[in-house]
Scaffold this active site. Structure first.
Site, PDB file in Angstrom:
ATOM      1  N   LYS A 145     -83.140 -65.876 -17.926  1.00 50.52           N
ATOM      2  CA  LYS A 145     -83.298 -67.074 -18.759  1.00 50.52           C
ATOM      3  C   LYS A 145     -82.067 -67.958 -18.669  1.00 50.52           C
ATOM      4  O   LYS A 145     -82.155 -69.183 -18.721  1.00 50.52           O
ATOM      5  CB  LYS A 145     -83.530 -66.649 -20.205  1.00 50.52           C
ATOM      6  CG  LYS A 145     -83.652 -67.785 -21.203  1.00 50.52           C
ATOM      7  CD  LYS A 145     -83.812 -67.248 -22.612  1.00 50.52           C
ATOM      8  CE  LYS A 145     -83.921 -68.373 -23.633  1.00 50.52           C
ATOM      9  NZ  LYS A 145     -84.028 -67.865 -25.018  1.00 50.52           N
ATOM     10  N   GLN A 146     -80.891 -67.326 -18.555  1.00 51.21           N
ATOM     11  CA  GLN A 146     -79.647 -68.068 -18.583  1.00 51.21           C
ATOM     12  C   GLN A 146     -78.596 -67.344 -17.753  1.00 51.21           C
ATOM     13  O   GLN A 146     -78.794 -66.211 -17.341  1.00 51.21           O
ATOM     14  CB  GLN A 146     -79.145 -68.213 -20.015  1.00 51.21           C
ATOM     15  CG  GLN A 146     -78.794 -66.881 -20.672  1.00 51.21           C
ATOM     16  CD  GLN A 146     -78.733 -66.987 -22.181  1.00 51.21           C
ATOM     17  OE1 GLN A 146     -79.769 -66.968 -22.829  1.00 51.21           O
ATOM     18  NE2 GLN A 146     -77.547 -67.098 -22.722  1.00 51.21           N
TER      19      GLN A 146
ATOM     20  N   TRP B  62     -72.943 -65.987 -31.121  1.00 59.44           N
ATOM     21  CA  TRP B  62     -71.666 -65.942 -30.399  1.00 59.44           C
ATOM     22  C   TRP B  62     -71.193 -67.328 -29.994  1.00 59.44           C
ATOM     23  O   TRP B  62     -70.208 -67.464 -29.274  1.00 59.44           O
ATOM     24  CB  TRP B  62     -71.800 -65.076 -29.144  1.00 59.44           C
ATOM     25  CG  TRP B  62     -72.700 -65.644 -28.058  1.00 59.44           C
ATOM     26  CD1 TRP B  62     -73.821 -66.402 -28.220  1.00 59.44           C
ATOM     27  CD2 TRP B  62     -72.537 -65.485 -26.646  1.00 59.44           C
ATOM     28  NE1 TRP B  62     -74.380 -66.727 -27.002  1.00 59.44           N
ATOM     29  CE2 TRP B  62     -73.609 -66.170 -26.014  1.00 59.44           C
ATOM     30  CE3 TRP B  62     -71.603 -64.833 -25.848  1.00 59.44           C
ATOM     31  CZ2 TRP B  62     -73.760 -66.218 -24.626  1.00 59.44           C
ATOM     32  CZ3 TRP B  62     -71.770 -64.880 -24.463  1.00 59.44           C
ATOM     33  CH2 TRP B  62     -72.831 -65.554 -23.871  1.00 59.44           C
ATOM     34  N   ASP B  63     -71.895 -68.377 -30.452  1.00 60.06           N
ATOM     35  CA  ASP B  63     -71.675 -69.701 -29.878  1.00 60.06           C
ATOM     36  C   ASP B  63     -70.310 -70.291 -30.181  1.00 60.06           C
ATOM     37  O   ASP B  63     -69.900 -71.242 -29.514  1.00 60.06           O
ATOM     38  CB  ASP B  63     -72.783 -70.662 -30.351  1.00 60.06           C
ATOM     39  CG  ASP B  63     -74.138 -70.248 -29.826  1.00 60.06           C
ATOM     40  OD1 ASP B  63     -74.688 -70.937 -28.968  1.00 60.06           O
ATOM     41  OD2 ASP B  63     -74.645 -69.196 -30.270  1.00 60.06           O
TER      42      ASP B  63
ATOM     43  N   GLU C 293     -81.532 -62.943 -22.291  1.00 58.98           N
ATOM     44  CA  GLU C 293     -82.474 -62.320 -23.219  1.00 58.98           C
ATOM     45  C   GLU C 293     -83.841 -62.064 -22.606  1.00 58.98           C
ATOM     46  O   GLU C 293     -84.744 -61.582 -23.296  1.00 58.98           O
ATOM     47  CB  GLU C 293     -82.602 -63.184 -24.476  1.00 58.98           C
ATOM     48  CG  GLU C 293     -81.289 -63.283 -25.249  1.00 58.98           C
ATOM     49  CD  GLU C 293     -81.391 -64.120 -26.500  1.00 58.98           C
ATOM     50  OE1 GLU C 293     -82.442 -64.770 -26.704  1.00 58.98           O
ATOM     51  OE2 GLU C 293     -80.429 -64.133 -27.282  1.00 58.98           O
TER      52      GLU C 293
END
Length: 805
Positions: free
Chosen positions: A613-614, A356-357, A495
């Protein structure tokens, strides 16, 4: 040849054996079609070995192999970007001495310089070898003027009369081995290798992949312009070794140039023999200087689309470096080639697959190089039918885009990931990140806002947005007990949470980011039909077979989606996140291995804990303007004022490990109008993601392109406050106090604007050559900015911004 701008250079002043692999990725060259890691040519001359110091990577964008592999007892067919034959092995030896290697000489001087404005990588060495002083100037490029061409040039300074042996290698026996933990999925991919060569230094290679229709031809040519030489060749383990002897001329100079041309699939003739001939025919006749000049001029035209300068040299340095890698990955040479946007550039990280970047690149591409943004949109649009098919197979409507994509449009997420700490296989469920569809819709909408292209809206943009909206409308299920629509069994951007603790099946319910972006997409779908002319709307409805009552259902789902609030104040990450165990603070702040690996090695799981994680929830605060978020929440019937916003942001910031490169750039954007000091701190850390990383970091596998583009996006969209809307360009700057002066240019609906932040104001000037005025909205009002006109926008204080957020 133009002198490079020293402010636009990446320079390493010393040799560091332990940092070579990271530098190979940092200094990689590309043109949107080819990508070449900055591997030392002399390292490729030695017999192949398990050398952790160097990795020769050469890639063709989007050229994937889908050969099956046995992984954890399963036969897995998954696309992986192919490491092409290495054409640039080059070294020399004195008489019968050893072949030159940096680790076997007494190094007197070392400098490696990447010139961002020209796309040329230079290495300047001075060393003592067998009592002789040797100077080596290496220059290399991947041509931004010619899509299939890469060139290496060595200029050696040696004592006149010295006898040398020269060796060059075309290595067809390469393997995909850039990421050690992925070795079960990788290995040798090239098959049916065949070679041609002659005494003048020309050589060619042909190869095929597991899919016999995927074919390659490569040609190389060695040139010694001042001293023509005869070359003899041997073949050893799919390595064509060409060697010659020579004597250094009276000038003390020996120039060696090596060109490589790559052709794949339909670019090459049908037979391998003819393909090798054609590749040799396409080798350039021009010398290195002419080839570099043509590439430099192409780079200079590209840079005109950004025109970024800053008084802070380190800031300008980092932003130019990030833009450089963006333009190496997606360039004018990419257009029309059906290529996506790989998060590590065209290298082996994440197998070169597409996630998706592009979401982080689109706001920049759409306002600086809209033709490149359109190219990425075409990649998604070309896979729309496959996304529709995937939705049908799942019993759903619309289009279900895969989390990881490559050539076919099918899901490419590997089913297993190897934990290097335990040696065990961990199931990978991240294919459930359905929010990828909203990212595709968001990007399509950004391109329409930037261009106001009605044909786009009636065509690819409208189709993509509506089909993703239909997917959300069919995935969301009405819960009568809550009188809300629920989206269950998905994974958000974080994730580290794939399922509920001890659950039999993966997936989470009502991820806040997923549901908010689903509501946003459903709103846009209705807006697409409302914006189009009656004829275009009718044609789009007919083409997509939109039923009369569908738009009303989209609205009902968008307004009825459930969001997991805690105590009506805090937006949770997903339903039940607040019930998970509190994590150890050492996990958040201590020095430790990657958390999911560490916990799995202890037979534990991140799924059990309130840590991420993010940035996950904060993605919505980064992506959607405050007004848009408020409108969505109000239509849903949720209250979320500034106090709730601050409470939510603080809660999630305290639980992020920032083990994703995207996390800190997202936090910088989310906090820009809330906490200027914290935003700038995160931003500074994000700028250093690759340039400031240690030698053993993940940068070895490829640069973090999403974070790089995100840094440019945060600067333009948050700090300078540039926002694209239907009724014009909105400019509401929120620069941190530390950001004093910066300037850039952008394009909005075919009009060029120059923005300059200085002395407490943001100046906006319309280019003289603009054909019409630009509608601008800003805190003090609105105007139509005509060609050559300027506007001064006062910068609000952090206190003023805080009061209005």
């Amino acid at each position: 040849m133009a002198e490079p701008d020293t402010r636009c250079q990446i320079v390493f002043e010393h040799y560091d054996r332990g940092d070579e692999r990271r530098r190979e990725a940092l200094l990689a060259l590309g043109n949107g079609v080819l990508s070449w890691r900055a591997n030392a040519p002399e390292a490729s001359v030695m017999p192949r070995a398990d050398d952790s110091q160097h990795y020769a990577g050469f890639y063709r964008a989007g050229w994937y192999d889908e050969a099956p592999r046995e992984v954890n007892g399963d036969s897995v067919q998954m696309a992986a970007l192919v490491n092409l034959p290495d054409p640039f092995g080059l070294s020399f030896a004195l008489d019968d001495g050893d072949w030159f290697s940096l680790d076997r000489v007494e190094l007197q001087h070392y400098q490696q310089t990447l010139s961002l404005d020209t796309g040329v990588l230079e290495r300047h060495l001075e060393f003592d070898l067998a009592e002789y002083r040797v100077r080596l100037l290496e220059r290399r490029l991947v041509s931004m003027a010619t899509p299939n061409l890469a060139v290496l040039r060595w200029e050696l300074q040696l004592p006149p009369g010295l006898k040398l042996r020269l060796r060059t290698v075309l290595d067809g026996g390469v393997r995909n081995a850039g990421v050690r933990r992925n070795r079960a999925y990788e290995g040798r991919r090239l098959q049916h290798l065949a070679f041609d060569h002659d005494e003048k230094g020309a050589a060619a290679l042909s190869a095929r992949l597991h899919n016999q229709r995927r074919r390659l031809a490569m040609a190389t040519e060695i040139r010694t312009p001042e001293q023509p030489l005869q070359w003899r060749a041997t073949l050893d383990d799919h390595r064509l070794i060409q060697q010659t002897d020579c004597t250094v001329a009276d000038s003390g100079r020996l120039i060696i140039e090596k060109c490589a041309v790559v052709l794949v699939d339909e670019e090459r003739p049908a037979t391998d023999e003819d393909a090798r001939v054609e590749a040799q025919r396409q080798l350039p006749c021009d010398g290195y200087e002419q080839l570099e000049q043509a590439s430099t001029e192409a780079w200079q035209r590209l840079w005109q689309g950004l025109a970024l300068t800053a008084d802070d040299s380190q800031l300008q340095h980092a932003l130019h470096f990030h833009a450089f890698h963006l333009l190496q990955t997606v360039s004018p040479l990419s257009v029309g080639r059906d290529l996506g946007f790989p998060p590590r550039g065209w290298m082996e990280g994440y197998y070169g697959q597409v996630f998706w970047d592009e979401l982080f690149a689109y706001p920049i591409l759409a306002t600086h190089w809209p033709e490149l943004a359109r190219s990425l949109l075409d990649y998604r649009y070309a896979r729309l039918d496959k996304a529709r098919e995937r939705a049908r197979r799942a019993g759903l409507r619309g289009a279900m885009f895969p989390w990881r994509s490559a050539r076919t449009g099918e899901e490419e997420t590997p089913p297993w990931q190897c934990n290097p700490m335990s040696g065990r296989w961990m199931a990978d469920h991240t294919r459930l990140q359905r929010h990828i569809g909203s990212a595709v819709a968001y990007d399509a909408w950004q391109l329409y806002l930037a261009t106001a292209d009605e044909a786009l809206l009636a065509g690819p943009v409208g189709e993509l947005i509506i089909e993703v909206a239909r997917f959300w409308a069919s995935l969301a299920q009405f819960d009568a007990s809550r009188q809300r629509y629920l989206i269950c069994g998905v994974i958000g951007p974080d994730e580290y949470h794939n399922s509920y603790p001890d659950a039999a099946e993966p997936g989470l319910n009502n991820n806040t980011y997923t549901n908010l972006m689903a509501a946003w997409t459903l709103d846009r779908a209705r807006q697409v039909l409302a914006l189009l002319s009656e004829a275009d709307a009718a044609a789009l409805r007919q083409r997509l077979k939109v039923e009369p009552d569908e738009p009303e259902h989209w609205q009902a789902v968008a307004e009825g989606l459930y969001l997991p609030f805690v105590d009506d104040q805090l937006l949770s990450q997903f339903e039940g996140f607040d019930k998970l165990e509190a994590p150890s603070q050492e996990w958040l702040h201590g020095d430790r291995p990657r958390l999911d690996w560490m916990l799995e090695a202890r037979h534990d799981s991140c799924d059990r804990y309130q840590l991420t994680k993010q940035a996950d929830v904060l993605m919505a605060y980064h992506l959607l303007p405050r007004q848009t978020r408020q409108q969505i929440l109000e239509r849903m019937g949720y209250r979320h004022d500034s106090a709730c916003t601050r409470h939510t942001v603080a809660y999630h910031l305290a639980r992020i490990t920032h083990e994703s490169s995207l996390s800190k750039v997202v936090c910088a954007g989310a906090l820009a109008a809330i906490d200027s000091e914290a935003s700038w701190s995160y931003y500074q850390q994000a700028l250093a993601t690759d340039l400031g990383s240690p030698g053993n970091s993940g940068t070895q596998e490829g640069i973090h392109l999403g974070a790089m583009c995100g840094s440019l996006d945060v600067m333009q969209r948050h700090y300078l406050g540039v926002r694209l809307e239907l009724d014009g360009l909105y400019i509401f700057p929120s620069p941190p106090p530390e950001l004093q002066q910066i300037a850039l240019s952008l394009v909005f609906r075919q009009a060029r604007l120059n923005l300059q932040l200085a002395d407490g104001s943001l100046w906006v000037r319309a280019a003289d050559e603009n054909s019409g005025s630009v509608p601008l909205h800003y805190a003090q009002g609105r105007c139509q900015l005509g060609p050559g006109e300027s506007l001064e926008i006062a910068i609000p204080t952090p206190q003023d911004r805080s009061a209005t957020h």
